[in-house]
Write a protein that holds these residues in place. Structure first.
Motif, short mmCIF file in Angstrom:
data_model
loop_
_atom_site.label_atom_id
_atom_site.label_comp_id
_atom_site.label_asym_id
_atom_site.label_seq_id
_atom_site.Cartn_x
_atom_site.Cartn_y
_atom_site.Cartn_z
N LEU A 194 0.83 -1.31 -0.08
CA LEU A 194 0.08 -0.13 -0.02
C LEU A 194 0.96 1.21 -0.04
CD1 LEU A 194 -2.85 -0.74 2.64
CD2 LEU A 194 -2.82 -1.30 0.24
N TYR A 195 2.08 1.07 0.05
CA TYR A 195 2.93 2.38 0.25
C TYR A 195 4.35 2.02 -0.25
CZ TYR A 195 5.60 6.47 1.69
OH TYR A 195 6.23 7.62 1.58
N ARG A 196 4.65 2.53 -1.48
CA ARG A 196 5.89 2.01 -2.22
C ARG A 196 6.75 3.00 -2.69
NH1 ARG A 196 3.53 -1.00 -7.09
NH2 ARG A 196 5.70 -1.14 -7.58
N GLU A 197 6.40 4.30 -1.88
CA GLU A 197 7.36 5.43 -2.23
C GLU A 197 8.76 5.45 -1.96
OE1 GLU A 197 5.61 7.65 -4.39
OE2 GLU A 197 4.18 6.18 -3.87
N ARG A 221 -0.22 -2.51 8.78
CA ARG A 221 -0.62 -2.64 10.11
C ARG A 221 -2.07 -3.17 10.19
NH1 ARG A 221 2.14 1.39 13.23
NH2 ARG A 221 0.57 1.57 15.10
N GLY A 222 -2.05 -4.40 9.50
CA GLY A 222 -3.30 -5.30 9.47
C GLY A 222 -4.01 -5.21 8.27
N ARG A 223 -3.95 -4.19 7.22
CA ARG A 223 -4.78 -3.77 6.35
C ARG A 223 -4.67 -4.76 5.06
NH1 ARG A 223 -4.40 0.40 9.37
NH2 ARG A 223 -5.99 1.78 9.40
N LEU A 224 -3.37 -5.26 4.92
CA LEU A 224 -3.33 -6.15 3.97
C LEU A 224 -3.55 -7.82 4.16
CD1 LEU A 224 -0.06 -4.60 2.38
CD2 LEU A 224 -2.19 -4.85 1.05
N THR A 225 -4.20 -8.00 5.50
CA THR A 225 -4.32 -9.15 6.00
C THR A 225 -5.75 -9.81 5.86
OG1 THR A 225 -4.88 -8.60 8.41
CG2 THR A 225 -2.45 -8.95 7.65
N ARG A 226 -6.59 -8.72 5.63
CA ARG A 226 -8.03 -9.19 5.69
C ARG A 226 -8.58 -8.35 4.58
NH1 ARG A 226 -6.73 -6.13 9.77
NH2 ARG A 226 -6.34 -8.28 10.99
N PRO A 227 -10.08 -8.74 3.89
CA PRO A 227 -10.77 -7.84 3.14
C PRO A 227 -10.80 -6.40 3.63
CG PRO A 227 -11.56 -10.22 3.48
CD PRO A 227 -10.64 -9.88 4.53
N ALA A 228 -11.04 -5.73 2.61
CA ALA A 228 -11.14 -4.06 2.91
C ALA A 228 -12.10 -3.67 3.86
CB ALA A 228 -11.03 -3.25 1.82
N ASP A 229 -13.23 -4.46 4.00
CA ASP A 229 -14.39 -4.23 4.63
C ASP A 229 -14.45 -4.65 6.06
OD1 ASP A 229 -15.47 -2.34 2.69
OD2 ASP A 229 -16.35 -3.88 1.68
N THR A 248 -5.89 7.23 2.11
CA THR A 248 -5.83 6.57 0.61
C THR A 248 -6.63 5.40 0.58
OG1 THR A 248 -4.01 5.37 1.32
CG2 THR A 248 -3.55 7.72 0.34
N GLY A 249 -7.47 5.22 1.46
CA GLY A 249 -8.33 4.10 1.61
C GLY A 249 -8.92 3.70 0.16
N GLN A 251 -8.13 4.54 -2.82
CA GLN A 251 -6.92 4.06 -3.68
C GLN A 251 -6.44 2.74 -3.44
OE1 GLN A 251 -4.92 7.73 -2.63
NE2 GLN A 251 -4.67 8.05 -4.64
N ASP A 252 -6.37 2.21 -2.21
CA ASP A 252 -5.79 0.96 -1.73
C ASP A 252 -6.69 -0.24 -1.82
OD1 ASP A 252 -3.57 2.53 -0.99
OD2 ASP A 252 -4.09 2.82 1.01
N ARG A 253 -7.93 0.10 -2.22
CA ARG A 253 -8.98 -1.09 -2.13
C ARG A 253 -8.64 -2.06 -3.20
NH1 ARG A 253 -14.01 -1.57 0.19
NH2 ARG A 253 -14.30 0.06 1.91
N PRO A 254 -8.19 -1.52 -4.48
CA PRO A 254 -7.72 -2.48 -5.53
C PRO A 254 -6.60 -3.48 -5.38
CG PRO A 254 -8.51 -0.43 -6.52
CD PRO A 254 -8.25 -0.31 -5.05
N VAL A 255 -5.65 -2.66 -4.24
CA VAL A 255 -4.31 -3.54 -4.14
C VAL A 255 -4.81 -4.59 -3.00
CG1 VAL A 255 -2.19 -3.46 -3.03
CG2 VAL A 255 -2.94 -1.60 -4.45
N ILE A 256 -5.76 -4.40 -2.22
CA ILE A 256 -6.06 -5.30 -1.19
C ILE A 256 -6.80 -6.47 -1.61
CG2 ILE A 256 -7.53 -5.85 0.84
CD1 ILE A 256 -6.83 -2.77 1.81
N GLN A 257 -7.62 -5.98 -2.71
CA GLN A 257 -8.33 -7.03 -3.43
C GLN A 257 -7.57 -7.72 -4.37
OE1 GLN A 257 -11.99 -7.40 -3.46
NE2 GLN A 257 -11.08 -9.37 -4.22
N ALA A 258 -6.26 -7.49 -4.92
CA ALA A 258 -5.41 -8.26 -5.70
C ALA A 258 -4.82 -9.11 -4.73
CB ALA A 258 -4.56 -7.29 -6.28
N VAL A 259 -4.37 -8.77 -3.37
CA VAL A 259 -3.91 -9.75 -2.50
C VAL A 259 -4.93 -10.85 -2.12
CG1 VAL A 259 -3.00 -9.86 -0.07
CG2 VAL A 259 -2.12 -7.69 -1.50
N GLN A 260 -5.98 -10.23 -1.97
CA GLN A 260 -7.09 -11.40 -1.56
C GLN A 260 -7.58 -12.42 -2.82
OE1 GLN A 260 -10.92 -9.49 -0.36
NE2 GLN A 260 -11.95 -11.42 -0.39
N ASP A 261 -7.21 -11.75 -3.73
CA ASP A 261 -7.63 -12.77 -5.05
C ASP A 261 -6.56 -13.69 -5.26
OD1 ASP A 261 -9.69 -11.28 -5.85
OD2 ASP A 261 -8.95 -10.09 -7.28
#
Length: 329
Positions: A194-197, A221-229, A248-249, A251-261
């Motif tokens: 979610l943060y690649r700068e 901080r846990g956001r990439l370990t579970r679905p966005a909602d 950036t919530g 903007q980040d949803r598609p990334v979280i979805q890619a991890v979930q997929d």
């Protein structure tokens, strides 16, 4: 467990570093989700039994009680020479006894804080002493000189830094080299899907200079370990996480979805996919993982065996959009 060297040093560390912000008195500081000594004990035992030898804390975590717990638990479960113990200084904090410690990296504070940390940790030295952030109010020459004196006195073996701009890190390194002082051997920076700068300047700088990367928040901080909602107590009460990611919530949803997929496709946990992405970066020495449950620690160790293919990495990275710089304050 797998092991590697920390950057260009001869120091052996486990490929996972246990971040100890999770452990400390919940009624001290601003982390209401921390675990007390009894609740922390089985997680530390699991970490040691899993082969983790690298532990990271900070003087400001839970008013210094994190360092106290880490010192007690490591003394119970292992020998001092078998672990790599890291701590940090810069942020202000107040101890349970009401003693207030100021922000900064002046000579006075560096020398006082290392002694306070060693007393809480119950050890004569730390393996890695890190500056938690850049001090805009103190000349970097003063800070680097004081840190060098800490190393020369034997109270720290190596020096590291944490989130800052690449030009600041380069300046600190040049000041150290020009004066024959101890340079930084590691950078603890903010790196996850979610943060690649940091890929723009800091990571290439560290790769060029042989500085080891030990990224914090590899799972956002846990956001990439579970679905966005899906909400948790920590997500709802973690002010630092909100400051880093809430803006950036969308903007980040598609990334979280890619991890979930990819997790669904591969049979791995979302946490393992997110962590495997960080581990796949050749510049990374050891991501700093947090765990409040044994299962979370088991998932992190399992990520060491998750090998992402090039097309899978590309799919995870594709939804990312440029973010504003965060984590340096």
């Amino acid at each position: 467990m797998k092991y590697t060297k920390l950057g260009n040093t001869g120091l052996d560390v486990s490929r996972l570093c246990l971040g100890c912000m999770t452990f400390g008195a919940a009624d001290v500081g601003n982390h209401s989700w921390t675990l007390d000594l009894q609740a922390s004990r089985p997680i530390f035992r699991k970490a040691v039994d899993s082969g983790i030898t690298f532990f990271d804390t900070a003087n400001s975590y839970s008013g210094g009680t994190s360092e106290q717990m880490v010192g007690v638990l490591l003394k119970e479960m292992t020998r001092r020479e078998e672990v790599v113990l890291a701590t940090k200084m810069y942020f202000p904090y107040e101890t349970p006894e009401g003693v207030k410690h100021r922000r900064g990296l002046s000579r006075k504070q560096v020398l006082a804080e290392i002694d306070a940390s060693l007393a809480r940790l119950g050890t004569d030295y730390v393996d890695l002493l890190q500056i938690h952030r850049w001090d805009h109010d103190t000349p970097i020459e003063e800070t680097m000189c004081a840190l060098n004196d800490v190393v020369r006195s034997g109270r720290a073996r190596y020096l590291g830094a944490s989130s800052m701009y690449a030009w600041q890190f380069a300046k600190a390194q040049e000041v150290a080299r020009r004066n024959g002082w101890t340079p930084f051997v590691s950078m603890q920076n903010h790196v996850n899907l979610l943060y690649r700068e940091e890929e723009r300047e800091m990571i290439p700088l560290c790769a060029d200079q042989g500085v080891g990367l030990i990224p914090w928040s590899p799972m956002a901080r846990g956001r990439l370990t579970r679905p966005a909602d899906e909400a948790t107590q920590r997500l709802q009460t973690d002010d630092v996480g909100k400051r880093l990611y809430d803006k950036t919530g969308d903007q980040d949803r598609p990334v979280i979805q890619a991890v979930q997929d990819l997790a669904a496709k591969s049979g791995a946990k979302m946490a393992q996919i997110a962590l495997a992405w960080v581990l796949a970066k050749p510049e990374v020495t050891a991501p700093i993982i947090g765990a409040s449950k044994i299962a979370q620690l088991e998932d992190a160790v399992g990520a060491l065996d998750v090998a992402l293919a090039d097309d899978e990495i590309a799919a995870l990275e594709a939804p990312y959009v440029t973010h504003a710089i965060s984590g340096h304050e």
